[in-house]
Every structure is written in C-alpha cells, then in structure tokens.
Design a protein around this motif. Structure first.
Motif, PDB file in Angstrom:
ATOM      1  N   THR A   1      -5.529  13.705  -0.584  1.00 13.70           N
ATOM      2  CA  THR A   1      -5.858  12.785   0.509  1.00 13.70           C
ATOM      3  C   THR A   1      -5.587  13.439   1.853  1.00 13.70           C
ATOM      4  O   THR A   1      -5.015  14.532   1.931  1.00 13.70           O
ATOM      5  CB  THR A   1      -5.017  11.486   0.436  1.00 13.70           C
ATOM      6  OG1 THR A   1      -3.629  11.834   0.573  1.00 13.70           O
ATOM      7  CG2 THR A   1      -5.245  10.737  -0.869  1.00 13.70           C
TER       8      THR A   1
ATOM      9  N   ASP B   1     -18.827  11.350   1.673  1.00 15.40           N
ATOM     10  CA  ASP B   1     -17.807  10.813   0.769  1.00 15.40           C
ATOM     11  C   ASP B   1     -18.205  11.030  -0.692  1.00 15.40           C
ATOM     12  O   ASP B   1     -17.383  11.463  -1.518  1.00 15.40           O
ATOM     13  CB  ASP B   1     -17.598   9.317   1.020  1.00 15.40           C
ATOM     14  CG  ASP B   1     -16.867   9.018   2.316  1.00 15.40           C
ATOM     15  OD1 ASP B   1     -16.333   9.968   2.931  1.00 15.40           O
ATOM     16  OD2 ASP B   1     -16.822   7.840   2.714  1.00 15.40           O
TER      17      ASP B   1
ATOM     18  N   LYS C   1      -7.724   4.269   1.021  1.00 20.46           N
ATOM     19  CA  LYS C   1      -8.823   3.790   1.857  1.00 20.46           C
ATOM     20  C   LYS C   1      -8.329   2.899   2.994  1.00 20.46           C
ATOM     21  O   LYS C   1      -8.986   2.789   4.036  1.00 20.46           O
ATOM     22  CB  LYS C   1      -9.840   3.040   1.007  1.00 20.46           C
ATOM     23  CG  LYS C   1     -10.659   3.954   0.095  1.00 20.46           C
ATOM     24  CD  LYS C   1     -11.624   3.162  -0.777  1.00 20.46           C
ATOM     25  CE  LYS C   1     -12.394   4.085  -1.703  1.00 20.46           C
ATOM     26  NZ  LYS C   1     -13.286   3.336  -2.624  1.00 20.46           N
TER      27      LYS C   1
ATOM     28  N   GLN D   1      -7.655   5.949  -9.590  1.00 18.54           N
ATOM     29  CA  GLN D   1      -8.444   5.082  -8.720  1.00 18.54           C
ATOM     30  C   GLN D   1      -7.566   4.150  -7.898  1.00 18.54           C
ATOM     31  O   GLN D   1      -7.884   3.856  -6.736  1.00 18.54           O
ATOM     32  CB  GLN D   1      -9.439   4.266  -9.551  1.00 18.54           C
ATOM     33  CG  GLN D   1     -10.507   3.586  -8.709  1.00 18.54           C
ATOM     34  CD  GLN D   1     -11.302   4.579  -7.877  1.00 18.54           C
ATOM     35  OE1 GLN D   1     -11.780   5.583  -8.391  1.00 18.54           O
ATOM     36  NE2 GLN D   1     -11.439   4.322  -6.579  1.00 18.54           N
ATOM     37  N   GLU D   2      -6.461   3.676  -8.452  1.00 17.31           N
ATOM     38  CA  GLU D   2      -5.558   2.819  -7.689  1.00 17.31           C
ATOM     39  C   GLU D   2      -5.037   3.560  -6.456  1.00 17.31           C
ATOM     40  O   GLU D   2      -4.952   2.989  -5.356  1.00 17.31           O
ATOM     41  CB  GLU D   2      -4.383   2.368  -8.559  1.00 17.31           C
ATOM     42  CG  GLU D   2      -3.442   1.410  -7.829  1.00 17.31           C
ATOM     43  CD  GLU D   2      -2.211   1.048  -8.638  1.00 17.31           C
ATOM     44  OE1 GLU D   2      -1.741  -0.111  -8.509  1.00 17.31           O
ATOM     45  OE2 GLU D   2      -1.699   1.914  -9.370  1.00 17.31           O
ATOM     46  N   TYR D   3      -4.700   4.821  -6.637  1.00 16.30           N
ATOM     47  CA  TYR D   3      -4.201   5.635  -5.520  1.00 16.30           C
ATOM     48  C   TYR D   3      -5.262   5.785  -4.441  1.00 16.30           C
ATOM     49  O   TYR D   3      -4.997   5.556  -3.254  1.00 16.30           O
ATOM     50  CB  TYR D   3      -3.772   7.005  -6.037  1.00 16.30           C
ATOM     51  CG  TYR D   3      -3.312   7.949  -4.946  1.00 16.30           C
ATOM     52  CD1 TYR D   3      -2.048   7.825  -4.379  1.00 16.30           C
ATOM     53  CD2 TYR D   3      -4.137   8.978  -4.485  1.00 16.30           C
ATOM     54  CE1 TYR D   3      -1.621   8.693  -3.379  1.00 16.30           C
ATOM     55  CE2 TYR D   3      -3.717   9.850  -3.487  1.00 16.30           C
ATOM     56  CZ  TYR D   3      -2.457   9.697  -2.931  1.00 16.30           C
ATOM     57  OH  TYR D   3      -2.036  10.549  -1.941  1.00 16.30           O
ATOM     58  N   PHE D   4      -6.481   6.135  -4.841  1.00 19.64           N
ATOM     59  CA  PHE D   4      -7.530   6.364  -3.847  1.00 19.64           C
ATOM     60  C   PHE D   4      -7.976   5.064  -3.188  1.00 19.64           C
ATOM     61  O   PHE D   4      -8.362   5.064  -2.018  1.00 19.64           O
ATOM     62  CB  PHE D   4      -8.704   7.100  -4.487  1.00 19.64           C
ATOM     63  CG  PHE D   4      -8.375   8.523  -4.842  1.00 19.64           C
ATOM     64  CD1 PHE D   4      -8.080   9.439  -3.844  1.00 19.64           C
ATOM     65  CD2 PHE D   4      -8.326   8.939  -6.158  1.00 19.64           C
ATOM     66  CE1 PHE D   4      -7.758  10.758  -4.154  1.00 19.64           C
ATOM     67  CE2 PHE D   4      -8.001  10.252  -6.481  1.00 19.64           C
ATOM     68  CZ  PHE D   4      -7.716  11.162  -5.475  1.00 19.64           C
ATOM     69  N   ASP D   5      -7.911   3.953  -3.894  1.00 22.28           N
ATOM     70  CA  ASP D   5      -8.197   2.664  -3.278  1.00 22.28           C
ATOM     71  C   ASP D   5      -7.171   2.345  -2.193  1.00 22.28           C
ATOM     72  O   ASP D   5      -7.522   1.836  -1.118  1.00 22.28           O
ATOM     73  CB  ASP D   5      -8.213   1.559  -4.327  1.00 22.28           C
ATOM     74  CG  ASP D   5      -9.451   1.596  -5.205  1.00 22.28           C
ATOM     75  OD1 ASP D   5     -10.441   2.268  -4.828  1.00 22.28           O
ATOM     76  OD2 ASP D   5      -9.436   0.945  -6.277  1.00 22.28           O
ATOM     77  N   ALA D   6      -5.912   2.657  -2.459  1.00 20.25           N
ATOM     78  CA  ALA D   6      -4.861   2.429  -1.463  1.00 20.25           C
ATOM     79  C   ALA D   6      -5.053   3.345  -0.259  1.00 20.25           C
ATOM     80  O   ALA D   6      -4.843   2.939   0.893  1.00 20.25           O
ATOM     81  CB  ALA D   6      -3.488   2.654  -2.091  1.00 20.25           C
TER      82      ALA D   6
ATOM     83  N   ILE E   1       0.845  -1.197   0.000  1.00 21.75           N
ATOM     84  CA  ILE E   1       0.000   0.000   0.000  1.00 21.75           C
ATOM     85  C   ILE E   1       0.880   1.247   0.000  1.00 21.75           C
ATOM     86  O   ILE E   1       0.626   2.211  -0.744  1.00 21.75           O
ATOM     87  CB  ILE E   1      -0.939   0.003   1.218  1.00 21.75           C
ATOM     88  CG1 ILE E   1      -1.911  -1.177   1.149  1.00 21.75           C
ATOM     89  CG2 ILE E   1      -1.692   1.323   1.308  1.00 21.75           C
ATOM     90  CD1 ILE E   1      -2.836  -1.159  -0.050  1.00 21.75           C
TER      91      ILE E   1
ATOM     92  N   ARG F   1      -9.559   3.527   6.766  1.00 22.46           N
ATOM     93  CA  ARG F   1     -10.228   2.522   7.606  1.00 22.46           C
ATOM     94  C   ARG F   1      -9.563   2.398   8.967  1.00 22.46           C
ATOM     95  O   ARG F   1     -10.195   1.952   9.926  1.00 22.46           O
ATOM     96  CB  ARG F   1     -10.256   1.173   6.889  1.00 22.46           C
ATOM     97  CG  ARG F   1     -11.295   1.092   5.770  1.00 22.46           C
ATOM     98  CD  ARG F   1     -11.512  -0.331   5.319  1.00 22.46           C
ATOM     99  NE  ARG F   1     -10.353  -0.881   4.638  1.00 22.46           N
ATOM    100  CZ  ARG F   1     -10.142  -0.816   3.312  1.00 22.46           C
ATOM    101  NH1 ARG F   1     -11.027  -0.207   2.553  1.00 22.46           N
ATOM    102  NH2 ARG F   1      -9.070  -1.355   2.774  1.00 22.46           N
TER     103      ARG F   1
END
Length: 294
Positions: free
Chosen positions: A214, A197, A176, A169-174, A154, A180
């Motif tokens: 972010t 969100d 997350k 999207q890969e960046y924003f998924d990471a 990550i 969390r």
C-alpha cells in the motif's frame, strides 16, 4: 489533436509510448512520467491536453507495466532506479528529442524525474515535480501520521494484517479509506484512474517489489530511497505541485523547495494526490504557464 503510438525496443523488452501533437513543434515536447512504481500512463492522461498549447505531449508505460513488456519473473535486484533512468534516456533518443525537452513527473514519476535532472542532461529545459516525496522515510512517517486520523476500526484492520503479513481483500478495502482522503478525493473515481487501479491489480509486480502492498506500508526495495542531498544539482527551473490533502505532505515536498536553486511551489487547495485530475483545469493551466515562461 493528432496522436501516434509506438514502441522502443530495449534489452528486456519494449516500452510503449503515445505522442499527442507534433514533436517538431516550436515548443519543446513534454514527457510525462507516471507514478507507482508500477502504475500506468492512464491516470496522468489529462496532461495530453497541454498539446493544445502548441507542444507535443509524450506518455509512456514504464517497463513492467501497462502496454509495455511485463516481467513478472524478475526479482527485487532487477527493479532499480537505474533501470527506469536508462529506459527514459532510450525513449528520448528514440524520439529524437534528447536535445530539447521538458518533463512532468507525478509521484514516483517526480522522484524519477529528479533522479534524471540531478544528472544535468543537456536537453532538459524545465521540470515539474508533482506530488512527490524527496525521501521515502519522510513519506512513511507522514503517511503514518495521516493514518492515525483514520477511524479506529480501520486502523485496527490495517495493523492486524500488516503484523500478520496477510494482505487480503479486507486489508485492501481498509486501505481504500486512506486513499479516498489522500490519493484521489473524487467520487466516483474518473475512468482513467480506475484503469490504472485495475492494471496494478492485474500485475502488481513492480509496485509490490519496489514500494510494498500500500501507499503507507512501504517495505519494498525503495524504502530507504532519498535524493535530498543531491537536489542542489538540479539547475533547471522547477515547478513543484501538490494538493492540500496530499499524501505527499508539505514536509515531504519541502526539501525540493529548500535545495533546488530555481524553484516555485503551487499547492491546490481542493486536491489530494492528483491535482491534475481533481482540479484539472487549474493544474494544467499552472503547468502550461510555467512551461511557457522559459
């Protein structure tokens, strides 16, 4: 509980607000400042339950967000702390409560609340600063420390995209994975948090401009913000709120505790950045007790 909505007209558009309860009640109304910059009122909606304690609770969407006027074409020079301070003053005057009110500000909302309080407005009675840093430089340093505990893969994805400036999207998924752990630990996220969100996805203008892509990659206009040297000017009783797993770590919050003369601090052990959601009943009870103590 009765609920009314309306708008305050300003030079750049209108600010939407919602009142839960009666502003003429004996207890001072409570104004809720949401975070971001660039969030909406939805994720702090739980504070409306404090109306059951005999006070009006006022939410609003800051200009550029939610149900207020969006200004996607405005540049970085437009989105300033002063813009939002003026908006808050306009709201207080429009509602006729500038002479007596309390404030709870969450995250950026707490920073904005502190900026408001150092001006020593005559009507401000009590202040709650929740999950807020006193300096963005400390915030970034602590976020990077927390980030080093993320899984190596990550961290690699985040660093690669930040170096390239490719926030896909890969960046924003990471990102997350960090969220969390340190933003909202509830799974699934409550609907009110998901609404905020989605609103930020639909229009990221304010957040991207003032903060960055972010929570931990702060490259916006607020990156050098600090209020540490001015906190002694806050003269009203103040409650600090934060979570044990909060991205607003103790080091971020400590200057408020050190420099505000009349201050107390409550840390919620099962929460991250949203005790008002993650430990709702306990958090609201602590806020109500503090507000009623005056």
């Amino acid at each position: 509980m009765a609920c009314t909505e309306g708008y305050v007209e300003g030079a750049f558009g209108r600010t939407w607000y919602k009142i839960t309860g009666d502003v003429t009640a004996a207890k001072p109304p409570l104004v809720v400042l949401h975070g971001g910059p660039g969030c909406t009122h939805d994720y702090v909606d739980s504070f409306k339950d404090l109306a059951a304690t005999g006070r009006a609770v006022i939410h609003y969407d800051q200009i550029g967000n939610g149900r207020s006027t969006h200004l996607r074409d405005k540049g970085a020079e437009f989105w300033t702390v002063s813009l939002f301070l003026d908006e808050l003053d306009r709201l207080l005057n429009h509602l006729g409560i500038a002479g007596r009110y309390d404030i709870v500000g969450q995250s950026w909302g707490g920073m904005l609340a502190a900026e408001h309080a150092v001006r020593q407005p005559a009507g401000l009675r009590r202040l709650v600063i929740a999950d807020s840093p006193a300096s963005f430089k400390t915030w970034v340093a602590e976020a990077n420390r927390l980030r080093r505990d993320l899984p190596p893969d990550i961290q690699e994805v985040l660093q690669r995209h930040e170096d390239a400036g490719t926030f896909d999207q890969e960046y924003f998924d990471a990102a997350k994975v960090y969220e969390r752990r340190h933003v909202c630990r509830l799974v699934p996220k409550p609907d009110e948090v998901l609404r905020t969100d989605q609103a930020m996805i639909d229009d990221p203008t304010v957040y991207r401009t003032m903060n960055g892509p972010t929570e931990f990659h702060v490259i916006g206009t607020m990156k050098d913000w600090t209020i540490e040297s001015r906190l002694h000017a806050i003269t009203v009783p103040t409650l600090l709120v934060s979570g044990h797993f909060d991205e607003a770590t103790p080091l971020c919050v400590q200057p408020y505790a050190d420099h505000i003369p009349d201050v107390r601090w409550k840390i919620f052990e099962q929460s991250s950045h949203m005790p008002h959601v993650e430990e709702k009943e306990a958090c609201l009870a602590a806020v109500a007790e503090f507000l009623d103590a005056g």
